[in-house]
Design an enzyme around this catalytic site. Structure first.
Site, PDB file in Angstrom:
ATOM      1  N   ASP A   9       4.737  18.002  26.788  1.00  0.00           N
ATOM      2  CA  ASP A   9       4.836  17.125  27.426  1.00  0.00           C
ATOM      3  C   ASP A   9       4.442  17.144  28.871  1.00  0.00           C
ATOM      4  O   ASP A   9       4.130  18.251  29.213  1.00  0.00           O
ATOM      5  CB  ASP A   9       6.522  16.575  27.569  1.00  0.00           C
ATOM      6  CG  ASP A   9       6.851  15.551  28.290  1.00  0.00           C
ATOM      7  OD1 ASP A   9       6.428  14.456  28.114  1.00  0.00           O
ATOM      8  OD2 ASP A   9       7.692  15.823  29.380  1.00  0.00           O
ATOM      9  N   ALA A  10       4.097  15.922  29.677  1.00  0.00           N
ATOM     10  CA  ALA A  10       3.434  16.172  30.743  1.00  0.00           C
ATOM     11  C   ALA A  10       4.628  16.500  31.943  1.00  0.00           C
ATOM     12  O   ALA A  10       4.785  17.345  32.783  1.00  0.00           O
ATOM     13  CB  ALA A  10       2.687  15.280  31.096  1.00  0.00           C
ATOM     14  N   ARG A  45      13.472   9.326  38.227  1.00  0.00           N
ATOM     15  CA  ARG A  45      12.862   9.809  36.837  1.00  0.00           C
ATOM     16  C   ARG A  45      13.693   9.092  35.608  1.00  0.00           C
ATOM     17  O   ARG A  45      13.141   8.911  34.768  1.00  0.00           O
ATOM     18  CB  ARG A  45      13.006  11.309  36.812  1.00  0.00           C
ATOM     19  CG  ARG A  45      12.840  11.893  35.644  1.00  0.00           C
ATOM     20  CD  ARG A  45      11.598  11.690  35.147  1.00  0.00           C
ATOM     21  NE  ARG A  45      11.261  12.629  33.858  1.00  0.00           N
ATOM     22  CZ  ARG A  45      10.138  12.455  33.108  1.00  0.00           C
ATOM     23  NH1 ARG A  45       9.494  11.372  33.201  1.00  0.00           N
ATOM     24  NH2 ARG A  45       9.929  12.919  32.060  1.00  0.00           N
ATOM     25  N   ASN A 123       3.740  10.218  27.665  1.00  0.00           N
ATOM     26  CA  ASN A 123       3.772   8.788  27.765  1.00  0.00           C
ATOM     27  C   ASN A 123       2.953   8.220  28.741  1.00  0.00           C
ATOM     28  O   ASN A 123       2.806   7.140  28.899  1.00  0.00           O
ATOM     29  CB  ASN A 123       5.331   8.500  28.280  1.00  0.00           C
ATOM     30  CG  ASN A 123       6.252   8.557  27.174  1.00  0.00           C
ATOM     31  OD1 ASN A 123       6.080   8.264  26.057  1.00  0.00           O
ATOM     32  ND2 ASN A 123       7.605   8.542  27.532  1.00  0.00           N
TER      33      ASN A 123
END
Length: 229
Positions: A9-10, A45, A123
């Protein structure tokens, strides 16, 4: 089967999503932000993720950049800073220059040295991811950057995890999937990946249909986990 591919994931995993608010708060003239930047970063977030889940559930997909802006607008209002348009623009600009966590460059380089394929599965929209990868200087250590925009739905929808096998021609159990989101690591485990949850905050484990195989404080152990999974 042995692990062949390490997929990350980033945002929040490789790239520090709080760094935009932290950097802005350190700039001159940002006294109001300086007092609340941690709350703003947390709310930004949280809302970014919540809006992605709600859009996926409702079949109302949009770009991750849109939910990033929407989440920021909510967070700014919650902190009483919605009138500061220059702050909004500055925070959004900094989001394209997120800092990588300190251990990331060496960890990725070690994986490549040991013969593992590496990728991002995020995403994030392609242009956002390009900006983050370039800013962090880790592009040479990545074989692929995969965005949900190719399938039109956010994680943890199954078509997102399908992208890894489609790109690399691998079985799920040949993939080590790493995320800072407990729900993402859990869903990927349920999909069939070997998963590691980077739990930097020491949060409780999410009560979901599957659970991460490994729980870490940072990314440093990933090469050893990949070698011994």
């Amino acid at each position: 089967m042995a692990i062949k591919i390490c997929v990350f994931d980033a945002y929040g995993t490789l790239f520090d999503v709080a760094s935009a608010a932290r950097r802005a708060a350190d700039e001159p003239g940002r006294d109001a932000l300086r007092a609340v930047w941690q709350d703003l970063a947390r709310d930004w977030r949280l809302k970014q993720l919540e809006y992605s889940w709600l859009r996926a559930a409702a079949g109302r997909h949009c770009s991750f950049w849109q939910v990033t802006q929407d989440g920021l607008d909510w967070a700014l209002e919650a902190c009483g800073l919605q009138a500061d348009k220059s702050l909004r623009e500055r925070l959004l600009a900094l989001y394209w220059e997120l800092q990588a966590y300190p251990e990331v460059p060496r960890m990725l380089a070690t994986l490549k040295e040991r013969g593992f394929a590496t990728a991002i599965l995020s995403n994030g929209s392609p242009d956002m991811l390009d900006g983050a990868v370039s800013s962090a200087g880790v592009g040479a250590s990545l074989d692929a950057v995969l965005s949900v925009e190719d399938v039109g739905v956010f994680k943890p929808a199954t078509p997102v995890y399908d992208m890894v096998g489609a790109r690399f021609g691998c079985a799920p159990d040949e993939v080590l999937f790493v995320s800072s989101n407990g729900w993402d690591a859990a869903a990927a485990a349920g999909y069939g990946f070997v998963t590691a949850w980077v739990n930097r905050a020491g949060a409780p484990t999410d009560r979901l249909w599957a659970a991460p195989h490994h729980i870490l404080h940072d990314l440093t152990p990933i090469p050893e986990i990949a070698a011994n999974a």
